[in-house]
Design a protein around this motif. Structure first.
Motif, PDB file in Angstrom:
ATOM      1  N   ASN A  77       0.944  -1.189   0.031  1.00  0.00           N
ATOM      2  CA  ASN A  77      -0.254   0.039   0.152  1.00  0.00           C
ATOM      3  C   ASN A  77       0.878   1.367  -0.104  1.00  0.00           C
ATOM      4  N   ARG A 162      -9.353  -0.648  18.161  1.00  0.00           N
ATOM      5  CA  ARG A 162      -9.530  -0.676  16.898  1.00  0.00           C
ATOM      6  C   ARG A 162      -8.581  -1.803  16.020  1.00  0.00           C
ATOM      7  N   LEU A 163      -7.611  -1.976  16.453  1.00  0.00           N
ATOM      8  CA  LEU A 163      -6.532  -2.821  15.842  1.00  0.00           C
ATOM      9  C   LEU A 163      -6.991  -4.478  16.341  1.00  0.00           C
ATOM     10  N   LEU A 166      -9.937  -5.275  14.166  1.00  0.00           N
ATOM     11  CA  LEU A 166      -9.503  -5.277  12.637  1.00  0.00           C
ATOM     12  C   LEU A 166      -8.564  -6.874  12.630  1.00  0.00           C
ATOM     13  N   ALA A 167      -8.121  -7.229  13.411  1.00  0.00           N
ATOM     14  CA  ALA A 167      -7.620  -8.469  13.502  1.00  0.00           C
ATOM     15  C   ALA A 167      -8.651  -9.907  13.664  1.00  0.00           C
ATOM     16  N   GLU A 169     -11.399  -9.327  12.211  1.00  0.00           N
ATOM     17  CA  GLU A 169     -12.242  -9.252  10.937  1.00  0.00           C
ATOM     18  C   GLU A 169     -11.333 -10.280  10.068  1.00  0.00           C
ATOM     19  N   ILE A 170     -10.112 -10.576  10.056  1.00  0.00           N
ATOM     20  CA  ILE A 170      -9.089 -11.213   9.419  1.00  0.00           C
ATOM     21  C   ILE A 170      -9.402 -12.878  10.078  1.00  0.00           C
ATOM     22  N   ASP A 262      -1.360 -10.236   7.014  1.00  0.00           N
ATOM     23  CA  ASP A 262      -2.961  -9.787   6.720  1.00  0.00           C
ATOM     24  C   ASP A 262      -3.106  -8.711   7.613  1.00  0.00           C
ATOM     25  N   VAL A 263      -2.872  -8.661   8.771  1.00  0.00           N
ATOM     26  CA  VAL A 263      -3.371  -7.582   9.567  1.00  0.00           C
ATOM     27  C   VAL A 263      -2.539  -6.467   9.371  1.00  0.00           C
ATOM     28  N   ALA A 265      -1.458  -5.604   6.424  1.00  0.00           N
ATOM     29  CA  ALA A 265      -1.977  -5.019   5.228  1.00  0.00           C
ATOM     30  C   ALA A 265      -3.084  -4.274   5.414  1.00  0.00           C
ATOM     31  N   LYS A 266      -3.857  -4.421   6.465  1.00  0.00           N
ATOM     32  CA  LYS A 266      -5.220  -3.795   6.685  1.00  0.00           C
ATOM     33  C   LYS A 266      -4.925  -2.327   7.580  1.00  0.00           C
ATOM     34  N   ILE A 267      -3.878  -2.162   8.099  1.00  0.00           N
ATOM     35  CA  ILE A 267      -3.590  -0.998   9.097  1.00  0.00           C
ATOM     36  C   ILE A 267      -3.470   0.345   8.244  1.00  0.00           C
TER      37      ILE A 267
END
Length: 267
Positions: A77, A162-163, A166-167, A169-170, A262-263, A265-267
């Protein structure tokens, strides 16, 4: 020594890293503990690798299984990750300033987020060796702090909700728990493990909490995740050993490294 010296040293280290890597500023820092080092190979393109002993304030790792380098990685990203493979543990006797130097350097290098990982003992028998667990909170049992003088920092929600979300979600199956940092280097006695459990700990180890406090003081958002490498003393039917930690980390490495990548990549 003055209270400003550790921050001046962190600025010097960040300046060295910027010059040596050709990257003026990084976005995310990763401290990769036992079992987690493979994630660095999955998150992006390594553009520079520095021996940690050449960077001001850092030294070669004293623990088998830790990588003695600092890497700059270009993420897909466009963000930049700084991977700190040279963690200093409290039990090495180098002082708390050395323990948190990596985190402070990352903050000085521009990182807004720090990912703290570790291999640890589990107090929940359902968490078999190889289970990743999100850190929700911690208990600092080192009787030390990286903060000096009248430095008062709120530690509510220290590990970013928040993080953690997010984790999940994966991987919705991820559990979370409270991590207790003991000073080490000896493993805890069964009585100490029961004490930790009774005061609210689910995971026990010898890192992370002091780093997290320093990261909060520096204004960073913190994501913490543990790899259960063994059941803690008195819960495990067999004696504890560092080889057990390394073996569990190696076995779980590919799976947890992919999860962490994967985590990131979404941060």
């Amino acid at each position: 020594m003055t209270t400003s010296e550790p921050f001046e040293l962190a600025q010097a280290a960040a300046g060295y890293i910027a010059e040596a890597t050709g990257v003026d500023s990084h976005d995310i820092a990763l401290v990769l503990g036992s079992g987690w080092s493979g994630a660095a190979d999955l998150i992006g393109e390594v553009t520079a690798t520095l021996p940690s002993s050449e960077v001001p304030g850092f030294s070669a790792p004293a623990v088998v299984g830790h990588v003695g380098t600092i890497r700059s990685i270009l993420l897909p990203n466009g963000k930049r990750a700084l991977v700190l493979g040279a963690r200093t543990h409290y039990y090495e006797g180098k002082g708390v300033r050395s323990v948190v130097h990596g985190v402070r350097t990352a903050a000085a290098a521009g990182c807004a987020v720090v990912v703290l990982t570790n291999g640890c003992g589990g107090l929940n028998p359902a968490w078999r060796p190889g289970t990743p667990v999100l850190i929700r909170d911690h208990i600092n049992l080192t009787a030390a702090s990286p903060l000096e003088g009248a430095t008062f920092v709120d530690l509510t929600d220290l590990y970013s909700p928040r993080l953690r979300e997010l984790a999940r979600e994966i991987d919705p199956a991820l559990d979370e728990g409270v991590y207790a940092q003991f000073p080490g280097p000896h493993y805890e006695t069964p009585a100490e493990v029961q004490y930790a459990h009774r005061i609210g700990a689910d995971l026990i180890g010898m890192s992370t909490a002091l780093e997290a406090i320093a990261a909060r003081h520096a204004g960073m958002e913190i994501f913490g995740i543990s790899l259960v490498t063994n059941l803690a003393a008195g819960i495990s039917p067999t004696p504890l050993s560092h080889k057990e930690v390394l073996d569990a980390g190696e076995a779980a490495g590919p799976r947890i490294s992919r999860l962490l990548a994967d985590v990131i990549a979404k941060i």
